[in-house]
Design an enzyme around this catalytic site. Structure first.
Site, PDB file in Angstrom:
ATOM      1  N   ARG A   1      12.225  -1.151  11.998  1.00  0.00           N
ATOM      2  CA  ARG A   1      10.040  -0.998  12.749  1.00  0.00           C
ATOM      3  C   ARG A   1      10.846  -3.046  13.384  1.00  0.00           C
ATOM      4  O   ARG A   1      10.546  -3.858  13.202  1.00  0.00           O
ATOM      5  CB  ARG A   1       9.783  -1.664  11.650  1.00  0.00           C
ATOM      6  CG  ARG A   1       9.259  -0.231  10.681  1.00  0.00           C
ATOM      7  CD  ARG A   1       8.272  -0.602  10.122  1.00  0.00           C
ATOM      8  NE  ARG A   1       7.079  -0.982  10.200  1.00  0.00           N
ATOM      9  CZ  ARG A   1       5.759  -0.947   9.211  1.00  0.00           C
ATOM     10  NH1 ARG A   1       5.856  -0.441   8.355  1.00  0.00           N
ATOM     11  NH2 ARG A   1       4.792  -1.590   9.364  1.00  0.00           N
TER      12      ARG A   1
ATOM     13  N   LYS B   1       0.790  -0.646   0.325  1.00  0.00           N
ATOM     14  CA  LYS B   1       0.159  -0.131   0.059  1.00  0.00           C
ATOM     15  C   LYS B   1       0.658   1.137  -0.237  1.00  0.00           C
ATOM     16  O   LYS B   1       0.568   2.095  -0.499  1.00  0.00           O
ATOM     17  CB  LYS B   1      -0.763  -0.290   1.344  1.00  0.00           C
ATOM     18  CG  LYS B   1      -1.658  -1.070   1.637  1.00  0.00           C
ATOM     19  CD  LYS B   1      -3.010  -1.301   2.605  1.00  0.00           C
ATOM     20  CE  LYS B   1      -2.244  -1.421   3.952  1.00  0.00           C
ATOM     21  NZ  LYS B   1      -1.495  -2.960   4.016  1.00  0.00           N
TER      22      LYS B   1
ATOM     23  N   ARG C   1      12.432  -6.493   4.931  1.00  0.00           N
ATOM     24  CA  ARG C   1      11.923  -4.461   5.516  1.00  0.00           C
ATOM     25  C   ARG C   1      13.394  -5.060   7.130  1.00  0.00           C
ATOM     26  O   ARG C   1      13.556  -4.356   6.991  1.00  0.00           O
ATOM     27  CB  ARG C   1      11.201  -4.732   5.280  1.00  0.00           C
ATOM     28  CG  ARG C   1      10.823  -2.529   5.555  1.00  0.00           C
ATOM     29  CD  ARG C   1       9.469  -2.256   5.231  1.00  0.00           C
ATOM     30  NE  ARG C   1       8.410  -2.604   5.786  1.00  0.00           N
ATOM     31  CZ  ARG C   1       7.045  -2.792   6.042  1.00  0.00           C
ATOM     32  NH1 ARG C   1       6.789  -1.542   4.934  1.00  0.00           N
ATOM     33  NH2 ARG C   1       5.573  -2.989   6.510  1.00  0.00           N
TER      34      ARG C   1
HETATM   35  P1  B4P Z   1       4.321  -1.534   2.166  1.00  0.00           P
HETATM   36  O1  B4P Z   1       4.308  -0.553   1.221  1.00  0.00           O
HETATM   37  O2  B4P Z   1       5.415  -0.913   3.025  1.00  0.00           O
HETATM   38  O3  B4P Z   1       3.612  -2.532   2.616  1.00  0.00           O
HETATM   39  P2  B4P Z   1       2.402  -1.436   3.947  1.00  0.00           P
HETATM   40  O4  B4P Z   1       1.033  -2.164   3.153  1.00  0.00           O
HETATM   41  O5  B4P Z   1       1.808  -0.121   3.494  1.00  0.00           O
HETATM   42  O6  B4P Z   1       1.855  -1.159   5.184  1.00  0.00           O
HETATM   43  P3  B4P Z   1       2.022  -2.244   6.382  1.00  0.00           P
HETATM   44  O7  B4P Z   1       0.281  -3.087   6.183  1.00  0.00           O
HETATM   45  O8  B4P Z   1       3.302  -2.909   7.020  1.00  0.00           O
HETATM   46  O9  B4P Z   1       2.089  -0.953   7.625  1.00  0.00           O
HETATM   47  P4  B4P Z   1       1.595   0.120   8.037  1.00  0.00           P
HETATM   48  O10 B4P Z   1       2.199   0.837   8.111  1.00  0.00           O
HETATM   49  O11 B4P Z   1      -0.040   0.464   7.297  1.00  0.00           O
HETATM   50  O12 B4P Z   1       5.188  -3.132   1.728  1.00  0.00           O
HETATM   51  C1  B4P Z   1       6.054  -3.422   2.403  1.00  0.00           C
HETATM   52  C2  B4P Z   1       7.660  -4.327   1.964  1.00  0.00           C
HETATM   53  O13 B4P Z   1       6.789  -4.968   1.164  1.00  0.00           O
HETATM   54  C3  B4P Z   1       8.589  -3.414   1.858  1.00  0.00           C
HETATM   55  O14 B4P Z   1       9.675  -4.099   2.129  1.00  0.00           O
HETATM   56  C4  B4P Z   1       8.279  -3.026   0.053  1.00  0.00           C
HETATM   57  O15 B4P Z   1       9.633  -2.466  -0.369  1.00  0.00           O
HETATM   58  C5  B4P Z   1       8.297  -4.414  -0.419  1.00  0.00           C
HETATM   59  N1  B4P Z   1       6.955  -4.113  -1.528  1.00  0.00           N
HETATM   60  C6  B4P Z   1       6.276  -3.281  -1.729  1.00  0.00           C
HETATM   61  N2  B4P Z   1       5.332  -3.980  -3.289  1.00  0.00           N
HETATM   62  C7  B4P Z   1       6.246  -4.810  -3.501  1.00  0.00           C
HETATM   63  C8  B4P Z   1       6.278  -5.595  -5.193  1.00  0.00           C
HETATM   64  N3  B4P Z   1       5.085  -4.977  -5.991  1.00  0.00           N
HETATM   65  N4  B4P Z   1       7.103  -6.793  -4.739  1.00  0.00           N
HETATM   66  C9  B4P Z   1       8.272  -7.072  -3.569  1.00  0.00           C
HETATM   67  N5  B4P Z   1       8.385  -6.174  -3.087  1.00  0.00           N
HETATM   68  C10 B4P Z   1       7.473  -5.343  -2.948  1.00  0.00           C
HETATM   69  O16 B4P Z   1       0.839  -0.360   9.489  1.00  0.00           O
HETATM   70  C11 B4P Z   1       1.500  -0.270  10.706  1.00  0.00           C
HETATM   71  C12 B4P Z   1       0.873  -0.992  11.904  1.00  0.00           C
HETATM   72  O17 B4P Z   1       0.672   0.868  12.563  1.00  0.00           O
HETATM   73  C13 B4P Z   1       0.015  -1.557  11.937  1.00  0.00           C
HETATM   74  O18 B4P Z   1      -0.193  -2.832  12.492  1.00  0.00           O
HETATM   75  C14 B4P Z   1      -1.226  -0.890  13.390  1.00  0.00           C
HETATM   76  O19 B4P Z   1      -0.592  -1.222  15.235  1.00  0.00           O
HETATM   77  C15 B4P Z   1      -0.454   0.741  13.173  1.00  0.00           C
HETATM   78  N6  B4P Z   1      -1.827   1.269  12.585  1.00  0.00           N
HETATM   79  C16 B4P Z   1      -2.010   2.004  11.152  1.00  0.00           C
HETATM   80  N7  B4P Z   1      -2.917   2.323  10.477  1.00  0.00           N
HETATM   81  C17 B4P Z   1      -4.148   1.429  11.801  1.00  0.00           C
HETATM   82  C18 B4P Z   1      -5.198   1.591  12.156  1.00  0.00           C
HETATM   83  N8  B4P Z   1      -6.228   2.168  10.381  1.00  0.00           N
HETATM   84  N9  B4P Z   1      -5.994   0.949  12.525  1.00  0.00           N
HETATM   85  C19 B4P Z   1      -5.297   0.713  13.350  1.00  0.00           C
HETATM   86  N10 B4P Z   1      -3.928   1.009  13.781  1.00  0.00           N
HETATM   87  C20 B4P Z   1      -3.691   1.346  12.859  1.00  0.00           C
END
Ligand code: B4P
Length: 190
Positions: A134, A14, A128
């Protein structure tokens, strides 16, 4: 306003896709995870309250998260639209988002889900975790807890948005550019 919800399991990409989409469509990117991490780093009151949940891989309570989200949206009154990254993650957050957007004469245009297999995503997060600092990415048990939280609390949102005809699944496996193209095809057809 064209408001897009980027939806997907932890590590689905995302945040990665949001970096490209915000430039391409001139949208305001709001990542609740990033806002929480900023507050953690600066040891604010919000950060202190969120830390225990985030470090364990649990969702932060809805009330705290929704208040923070609304404060963030209100910082951008003249935006073309918001790219919501990581919000909503519970049914209560979805309802709160709809109520808030209605109150400012707006709505969610589409929820775009990046789909990928858990085992691939767990490897991405562990990778990551080697460099991100993290805590929630470094321990497989905490990562698996994040998937359990997703399955119990976040997955039901798919039906919520399907019922509104706003749910668009996209294959989240492939190169980052390929996935940007797939998501763009959805946005271009809205
Ligand atoms: P990201 O792009 O970082 O993944 P994400 O889906 O955004 O992340 P995540 O769910 O971890 O985090 P969030 O901060 O929202 O990609 C992950 C990895 O994959 C990276 O290393 C990237 O380089 C790699 N990658 C991406 N695309 C790729 C591809 N096509 N091929 C290969 N590799 C690829 O949430 C973190 C915490 O915050 C939650 O657990 C919770 O505690 C809290 N939180 C956030 N929002 C909340 C909410 N609405 N309610 C309650 N708690 C919340």
């Amino acid at each position: 306003m064209t408001n897009i919800v980027l939806f997907g399991k932890p590590g689905a990409g995302k945040g990665t896709q949001a970096e490209f989409l915000k430039e391409k469509y001139k949208l305001t990117h709001i990542s609740t995870g990033d806002v929480f991490r900023f507050n953690l780093k600066n040891d604010t009151e919000l950060g202190k309250q969120a830390r225990v949940f985030m470090d364990a891989g649990d969702l932060v309570p809805d009330e705290l998260t929704t208040k923070m989200l609304i404060d963030e949206v209100n910082k951008h009154p003249n935006t073309n639209g918001i790219l919501f990254d990581g919000y909503p993650r519970t049914l209560s957050q979805s309802v709160a988002l709809d109520e808030f957007l209605t109150s400012i004469n707006s709505k969610v245009a589409a929820t775009i889900a990046l789909e990928a297999d858990d085992e691939i995503l767990i490897q991405r997060l562990l990778e990551r975790g080697k460099t991100s600092g993290r805590i929630d990415d470094q321990d497989e048990e905490k990562i698996r807890n994040r998937y359990q939280e997703y399955n119990e609390k976040t997955a039901p949102l798919m039906d919520y948005y399907k019922a509104q005809g706003k749910f668009f699944p996209v294959n989240g496996i492939g190169s980052i550019a390929e996935i940007t193209d797939r998501v763009s095809a959805v946005i271009d057809n809205l």
